[in-house]
Write a protein that holds these residues in place. Structure first.
Motif, mmCIF file in Angstrom:
data_model
loop_
_atom_site.group_PDB
_atom_site.id
_atom_site.type_symbol
_atom_site.label_atom_id
_atom_site.label_comp_id
_atom_site.label_asym_id
_atom_site.label_seq_id
_atom_site.Cartn_x
_atom_site.Cartn_y
_atom_site.Cartn_z
ATOM 1 N N GLY A 1 0.796 -1.218 0.000
ATOM 2 C CA GLY A 1 0.000 0.000 0.000
ATOM 3 C C GLY A 1 0.826 1.264 0.000
ATOM 4 O O GLY A 1 0.344 2.329 -0.395
ATOM 5 N N ASP A 2 2.077 1.156 0.445
ATOM 6 C CA ASP A 2 2.989 2.288 0.346
ATOM 7 C C ASP A 2 4.417 1.784 0.495
ATOM 8 O O ASP A 2 4.660 0.660 0.930
ATOM 9 C CB ASP A 2 2.666 3.373 1.370
ATOM 10 C CG ASP A 2 3.108 3.022 2.790
ATOM 11 O OD1 ASP A 2 2.819 1.887 3.246
ATOM 12 O OD2 ASP A 2 3.741 3.864 3.430
ATOM 13 N N GLU A 3 5.345 2.644 0.102
ATOM 14 C CA GLU A 3 6.755 2.273 0.158
ATOM 15 C C GLU A 3 7.622 3.518 0.253
ATOM 16 O O GLU A 3 7.352 4.529 -0.403
ATOM 17 C CB GLU A 3 7.146 1.462 -1.092
ATOM 18 C CG GLU A 3 8.585 0.995 -1.122
ATOM 19 C CD GLU A 3 8.943 0.099 0.047
ATOM 20 O OE1 GLU A 3 9.316 0.654 1.111
ATOM 21 O OE2 GLU A 3 8.856 -1.135 -0.091
ATOM 22 N N ARG A 4 8.620 3.444 1.082
ATOM 23 C CA ARG A 4 9.627 4.509 1.108
ATOM 24 C C ARG A 4 10.401 4.465 -0.207
ATOM 25 O O ARG A 4 10.634 3.390 -0.753
ATOM 26 C CB ARG A 4 10.562 4.313 2.290
ATOM 27 C CG ARG A 4 9.872 4.440 3.656
ATOM 28 C CD ARG A 4 10.836 4.095 4.782
ATOM 29 N NE ARG A 4 10.258 4.331 6.089
ATOM 30 C CZ ARG A 4 9.537 3.435 6.770
ATOM 31 N NH1 ARG A 4 9.290 2.242 6.223
ATOM 32 N NH2 ARG A 4 9.057 3.718 7.959
ATOM 33 N N TYR A 5 10.819 5.629 -0.676
ATOM 34 C CA TYR A 5 11.519 5.669 -1.960
ATOM 35 C C TYR A 5 13.003 5.391 -1.740
ATOM 36 O O TYR A 5 13.867 6.277 -1.814
ATOM 37 C CB TYR A 5 11.293 6.997 -2.673
ATOM 38 C CG TYR A 5 11.540 6.882 -4.166
ATOM 39 C CD1 TYR A 5 10.668 6.142 -4.959
ATOM 40 C CD2 TYR A 5 12.638 7.463 -4.765
ATOM 41 C CE1 TYR A 5 10.880 5.995 -6.319
ATOM 42 C CE2 TYR A 5 12.862 7.334 -6.123
ATOM 43 C CZ TYR A 5 11.981 6.593 -6.893
ATOM 44 O OH TYR A 5 12.208 6.449 -8.252
ATOM 45 N N VAL A 6 13.274 4.127 -1.431
ATOM 46 C CA VAL A 6 14.627 3.642 -1.174
ATOM 47 C C VAL A 6 14.810 2.327 -1.927
ATOM 48 O O VAL A 6 13.828 1.682 -2.320
ATOM 49 C CB VAL A 6 14.873 3.420 0.333
ATOM 50 C CG1 VAL A 6 14.769 4.746 1.098
ATOM 51 C CG2 VAL A 6 13.874 2.407 0.914
ATOM 52 N N PRO A 7 16.049 1.872 -2.145
ATOM 53 C CA PRO A 7 16.261 0.579 -2.800
ATOM 54 C C PRO A 7 15.612 -0.556 -2.013
ATOM 55 O O PRO A 7 15.403 -0.460 -0.794
ATOM 56 C CB PRO A 7 17.787 0.447 -2.825
ATOM 57 C CG PRO A 7 18.296 1.846 -2.750
ATOM 58 C CD PRO A 7 17.321 2.586 -1.892
ATOM 59 N N SER A 8 15.311 -1.640 -2.703
ATOM 60 C CA SER A 8 14.593 -2.762 -2.078
ATOM 61 C C SER A 8 15.382 -3.439 -0.967
ATOM 62 O O SER A 8 14.793 -4.130 -0.127
ATOM 63 C CB SER A 8 14.210 -3.794 -3.141
ATOM 64 O OG SER A 8 15.375 -4.301 -3.775
ATOM 65 N N ASP A 9 16.708 -3.252 -0.947
ATOM 66 C CA ASP A 9 17.517 -3.856 0.110
ATOM 67 C C ASP A 9 17.854 -2.868 1.221
ATOM 68 O O ASP A 9 18.641 -3.167 2.115
ATOM 69 C CB ASP A 9 18.808 -4.445 -0.468
ATOM 70 C CG ASP A 9 19.665 -3.396 -1.176
ATOM 71 O OD1 ASP A 9 19.212 -2.247 -1.321
ATOM 72 O OD2 ASP A 9 20.789 -3.742 -1.594
ATOM 73 N N HIS A 10 17.244 -1.695 1.190
ATOM 74 C CA HIS A 10 17.502 -0.669 2.201
ATOM 75 C C HIS A 10 16.836 -1.067 3.521
ATOM 76 O O HIS A 10 15.734 -1.631 3.523
ATOM 77 C CB HIS A 10 16.940 0.673 1.722
ATOM 78 C CG HIS A 10 17.381 1.841 2.529
ATOM 79 N ND1 HIS A 10 16.827 2.172 3.743
ATOM 80 C CD2 HIS A 10 18.333 2.779 2.287
ATOM 81 C CE1 HIS A 10 17.409 3.247 4.226
ATOM 82 N NE2 HIS A 10 18.325 3.651 3.355
ATOM 83 N N PRO A 11 17.473 -0.791 4.664
ATOM 84 C CA PRO A 11 16.879 -1.170 5.956
ATOM 85 C C PRO A 11 15.489 -0.597 6.197
ATOM 86 O O PRO A 11 14.715 -1.177 6.956
ATOM 87 C CB PRO A 11 17.885 -0.604 6.974
ATOM 88 C CG PRO A 11 19.183 -0.579 6.247
ATOM 89 C CD PRO A 11 18.837 -0.247 4.826
ATOM 90 N N GLU A 12 15.146 0.527 5.552
ATOM 91 C CA GLU A 12 13.837 1.137 5.769
ATOM 92 C C GLU A 12 12.793 0.696 4.747
ATOM 93 O O GLU A 12 11.650 1.162 4.791
ATOM 94 C CB GLU A 12 13.972 2.664 5.743
ATOM 95 C CG GLU A 12 14.795 3.213 6.892
ATOM 96 C CD GLU A 12 14.809 4.723 6.916
ATOM 97 O OE1 GLU A 12 14.225 5.336 5.997
ATOM 98 O OE2 GLU A 12 15.400 5.282 7.846
ATOM 99 N N SER A 13 13.161 -0.218 3.855
ATOM 100 C CA SER A 13 12.228 -0.660 2.822
ATOM 101 C C SER A 13 11.118 -1.522 3.415
ATOM 102 O O SER A 13 11.375 -2.506 4.120
ATOM 103 C CB SER A 13 12.984 -1.463 1.753
ATOM 104 O OG SER A 13 12.091 -2.159 0.916
ATOM 105 N N ASN A 14 9.874 -1.178 3.113
ATOM 106 C CA ASN A 14 8.745 -2.003 3.534
ATOM 107 C C ASN A 14 8.805 -3.379 2.876
ATOM 108 O O ASN A 14 8.447 -4.391 3.493
ATOM 109 C CB ASN A 14 7.423 -1.321 3.182
ATOM 110 C CG ASN A 14 7.157 -0.095 4.025
ATOM 111 O OD1 ASN A 14 7.746 0.092 5.084
ATOM 112 N ND2 ASN A 14 6.266 0.762 3.544
#
Length: 257
Positions: free
Chosen positions: A68-81
């Motif tokens: 439903g949402d995602e932080r605009y970071v790479p998929s392997d980033h610690p903050e990635s949903n």
């Protein structure tokens, strides 16, 4: 809209109840339509739910997972949903890779990636122009500020009514998010809310009238069922702020609107 509110004794009870409810809705969707479409939320509250789902003997080939949402970071980033959900659940089960539909964050342009995900939704759900997907389950949480998904207070994303996916903004950091229009088409929306810090926002979200631009979770009014699952720390003050609910037991409120 059918609205149900349950206040559970603690976070563990909240997770157990959410697992029971999600499994029930999954089973119903698979029985009725042959598959279940599920949109995940990020944050710390649903992680134990995802871990519990990983232990279930489910027909994984019939479950389609979106976000439903995602932080605009790479998929392997610690903050990635996406990363959190994969580690807690999806990488631990035999779900087909084609059944996992993460939000793209690699174009270097959040607006373009939002459009790309919208196009993916339209194609996967086989929609005509102007049609809106109907998810079986949308999982949501709220922040202390009353935001949900990446629909933050007083941001442009709250005004978007002609899109399925748009760009949210938190303190200048872009995120991708379902629009309220898309969320509200769902057959079942489930909020998971834990912690005393959520009480002020919940009081405003549940108030008979209020400002959706200040408390965006008020925008969530799905055509199907709306479930609020709260732990006692979060929901302790709702008895005095919700007049349309009747108490059931010591810790549970339920209502039909």
């Amino acid at each position: 809209m059918k609205k149900l509110v349950e206040i559970l004794p603690d976070k563990q009870a909240l997770i157990e109840r959410s697992l029971t409810l999600v499994l029930e809705k999954m089973q119903s969707a698979i029985q009725e339509r042959g598959q279940c479409t599920l949109a995940l939320s990020g944050g710390s509250t649903p992680k134990p739910l995802y871990e519990a789902l990983a232990e279930q003997p489910l027909p994984w080939e019939k479950i389609q997972v979106f976000w439903g949402d995602e932080r605009y970071v790479p998929s392997d980033h610690p903050e990635s949903n996406q990363r959190m959900a994969r580690q807690a659940w999806l990488d631990r089960v035999s779900i087909p890779a084609a059944n996992i539909h993460p939000m793209p964050t690699s174009a270097g342009d959040p607006a373009r990636d939002a459009q790309n995900y919208e196009t993916e939704l339209q194609q996967w759900f086989k929609l005509h122009s102007g049609e809106v997907p109907v998810f079986d389950i949308v999982l949501l949480g709220i922040g202390d500020d009353g935001h949900t998904a990446s629909l933050f207070p007083r941001t442009e994303a709250l005004k978007v009514s002609d899109r399925l996916v748009t760009v949210g903004n938190k303190d200048g950091q872009p995120r991708l998010t379902f629009t309220a229009r898309l969320i509200n088409q769902a057959r079942c929306v489930i909020f998971l809310v834990a912690g005393e810090s959520k009480r002020p926002a919940l009081k405003q979200i549940f108030a008979p009238s209020g400002d959706e631009m200040t408390y965006p979770a008020r925008l969530v009014q799905p055509k199907g069922e709306l479930w609020w699952l709260l732990d006692k720390a979060a929901g302790a003050e709702l008895n005095s702020t919700t007049s349309d609910q009747r108490a059931i037991g010591d810790q549970s409120l339920k209502a039909n609107n």
